[in-house]
Design a protein around this motif. Structure first.
Motif, PDB file in Angstrom:
ATOM      1  N   MET A  75       0.829  -1.204   0.000  1.00 34.49           N
ATOM      2  CA  MET A  75       0.000   0.000   0.000  1.00 34.49           C
ATOM      3  C   MET A  75       0.865   1.256   0.000  1.00 34.49           C
ATOM      4  N   LEU A  76       1.953   1.207   0.761  1.00 39.18           N
ATOM      5  CA  LEU A  76       2.842   2.354   0.824  1.00 39.18           C
ATOM      6  C   LEU A  76       3.500   2.608  -0.529  1.00 39.18           C
ATOM      7  N   ASP A  77       3.800   1.527  -1.255  1.00 39.45           N
ATOM      8  CA  ASP A  77       4.427   1.663  -2.570  1.00 39.45           C
ATOM      9  C   ASP A  77       3.513   2.402  -3.546  1.00 39.45           C
ATOM     10  N   ILE A  78       2.247   2.047  -3.546  1.00 37.03           N
ATOM     11  CA  ILE A  78       1.289   2.688  -4.454  1.00 37.03           C
ATOM     12  C   ILE A  78       1.129   4.159  -4.100  1.00 37.03           C
ATOM     13  N   THR A  79       1.051   4.463  -2.831  1.00 33.82           N
ATOM     14  CA  THR A  79       0.921   5.845  -2.382  1.00 33.82           C
ATOM     15  C   THR A  79       2.137   6.663  -2.789  1.00 33.82           C
ATOM     16  N   LEU A  80       3.305   6.104  -2.624  1.00 28.42           N
ATOM     17  CA  LEU A  80       4.536   6.796  -2.998  1.00 28.42           C
ATOM     18  C   LEU A  80       4.601   7.037  -4.502  1.00 28.42           C
ATOM     19  N   ILE A  81       4.229   6.045  -5.281  1.00 30.47           N
ATOM     20  CA  ILE A  81       4.228   6.194  -6.744  1.00 30.47           C
ATOM     21  C   ILE A  81       3.228   7.258  -7.169  1.00 30.47           C
ATOM     22  N   LEU A  82       2.049   7.250  -6.585  1.00 32.71           N
ATOM     23  CA  LEU A  82       1.039   8.264  -6.936  1.00 32.71           C
ATOM     24  C   LEU A  82       1.503   9.662  -6.543  1.00 32.71           C
ATOM     25  N   PHE A  83       2.151   9.791  -5.395  1.00 31.44           N
ATOM     26  CA  PHE A  83       2.654  11.089  -4.958  1.00 31.44           C
ATOM     27  C   PHE A  83       3.720  11.611  -5.927  1.00 31.44           C
ATOM     28  N   ILE A  84       4.646  10.749  -6.316  1.00 33.84           N
ATOM     29  CA  ILE A  84       5.708  11.160  -7.244  1.00 33.84           C
ATOM     30  C   ILE A  84       5.106  11.508  -8.609  1.00 33.84           C
ATOM     31  N   ALA A  85       4.135  10.721  -9.058  1.00 36.16           N
ATOM     32  CA  ALA A  85       3.486  11.001 -10.341  1.00 36.16           C
ATOM     33  C   ALA A  85       2.740  12.336 -10.289  1.00 36.16           C
ATOM     34  N   SER A  86       2.066  12.608  -9.190  1.00 35.82           N
ATOM     35  CA  SER A  86       1.343  13.875  -9.049  1.00 35.82           C
ATOM     36  C   SER A  86       2.307  15.060  -9.075  1.00 35.82           C
ATOM     37  N   ALA A  87       3.434  14.916  -8.384  1.00 34.31           N
ATOM     38  CA  ALA A  87       4.434  15.987  -8.385  1.00 34.31           C
ATOM     39  C   ALA A  87       4.976  16.203  -9.792  1.00 34.31           C
ATOM     40  N   GLY A  88       5.196  15.144 -10.532  1.00 33.44           N
ATOM     41  CA  GLY A  88       5.671  15.254 -11.913  1.00 33.44           C
ATOM     42  C   GLY A  88       4.678  15.964 -12.807  1.00 33.44           C
ATOM     43  N   VAL A  89       3.403  15.670 -12.626  1.00 34.95           N
ATOM     44  CA  VAL A  89       2.358  16.327 -13.423  1.00 34.95           C
ATOM     45  C   VAL A  89       2.317  17.818 -13.111  1.00 34.95           C
ATOM     46  N   VAL A  90       2.403  18.173 -11.848  1.00 31.89           N
ATOM     47  CA  VAL A  90       2.385  19.586 -11.457  1.00 31.89           C
ATOM     48  C   VAL A  90       3.592  20.312 -12.052  1.00 31.89           C
TER      49      VAL A  90
END
Length: 55
Positions: A1-16
């Protein structure tokens, strides 16, 4: 679960970051011609003043 959250956070930062970069580049392209045109207008106004003063 932590892995998915971390990936989504990094992806969101990249999009921004990508969206911010896009708007910065777009803004520069819009403002650049205006600066060049304003410089040409200023130069022409100076030349007109010089020609008026020579009469």
């Amino acid at each position: 679960m932590l892995d998915i959250t971390l990936i989504l956070f990094i992806a969101s930062a990249g999009v921004v970051i990508a969206i911010t970069g896009f708007f910065v580049i777009l803004g520069r392209r819009i403002l650049e011609p205006k600066k060049k045109l304003q410089q040409k207008i200023d130069k022409l106004e100076e030349e007109v003043q010089i020609l008026k003063n020579h009469k």
